[in-house]
Design an enzyme around this catalytic site. Sequence first.
Site, PDB file in Angstrom:
ATOM      1  CG  ASP A  73      -1.807   1.189   1.351  1.00 49.71           C
ATOM      2  OD1 ASP A  73      -1.648   2.138   0.562  1.00 49.71           O
ATOM      3  OD2 ASP A  73      -2.687   1.179   2.229  1.00 49.71           O
ATOM      4  CB  VAL A  74       1.821   3.707  -2.645  1.00 47.41           C
ATOM      5  CG1 VAL A  74       2.294   2.672  -3.652  1.00 47.41           C
ATOM      6  CG2 VAL A  74       0.454   4.277  -3.011  1.00 47.41           C
ATOM      7  CE1 TYR A 165      -7.033  10.438 -10.858  1.00 53.00           C
ATOM      8  CE2 TYR A 165      -7.291  12.007 -12.656  1.00 53.00           C
ATOM      9  CZ  TYR A 165      -6.797  10.805 -12.175  1.00 53.00           C
ATOM     10  OH  TYR A 165      -6.060   9.982 -12.992  1.00 53.00           O
ATOM     11  CE  LYS A 169      -3.203  10.815 -11.063  1.00 51.79           C
ATOM     12  NZ  LYS A 169      -2.133   9.786 -10.999  1.00 51.79           N
ATOM     13  CB  THR A 200      -6.911   1.452 -17.159  1.00 53.73           C
ATOM     14  OG1 THR A 200      -7.438   2.577 -16.431  1.00 53.73           O
ATOM     15  CG2 THR A 200      -5.827   1.935 -18.107  1.00 53.73           C
TER      16      THR A 200
END
Length: 261
Positions: A73-74, A165, A169, A200
């Site tokens: 888990d990053v 988001y 980003k 994806t």
Amino acid sequence: MSASREAEAVAGRFVGKTAIVTGAASGIGRATAARLAAEGAAVACLDVTGEGVEDTASGLRAAGATAKAYRCDVTDETEVGRAVDEVVSTLGPPNVLCNVAGIGWFAHAHEMPVADFERIVAVNLTGTFIMVRAVLPHLLELGGGAIVNVASTSGLVGAPFSAAYCASKGGVVLMTKSLAIEYADRRIRVNAVAPGGVDTPLIDHFATLPEGADPKHLRRMVSRMGMCTPDQVASAIAFLSSDESDYTTGAVLAVDGGITA
């Protein structure tokens, strides 16, 4: 990785190198792991989804590559530290880090729980930093290397229903540039790719608009060229990870079919 893309792989660009790829269980992460492996890298495949990431690694090994799966888990500093230590002990110090892991979904900003905002930022932005911080000491010891972060067109221009988001980003974009300046004289190159719509599993989370949302807002997010494939993004990541881009740092390469043109 499709046969056509395999044929385009540049033989030997990563021979003798170890690469860490996060988000490797599916999508861009899986395609990136496959591309680097096809070009000779020993690939450490990291993902929070244990079964999926093992499928990626076992598929690469079946194709003759050196690859190993690590559940990670990053957003968890302890897990990231342990995973990187295991990579060093099993595959060797990393020369390349590709931060692909990411999450997101549509929501009206006035209805989005703060916990959801924080979760998106934790994975996309903080998780990227945690990985970078864990890998940098090894790159410094090796005398250089490459880091490629996956940003988004939503980190370059505004996107509707995507406040968290976009914030995450956009943070990845400027963190990339900051790191590039800081480590340029240490021969560590830090770049980013900014995909548009990619076919994806993540796109499924953006398939349903919030209630009452005007779909016309989505026109600015769609290229006339259609959706891009994970392989197309992986090709850009491979270039920025390779010595062919050895004078490129702090760049953000849009792979978006002209969305940000």
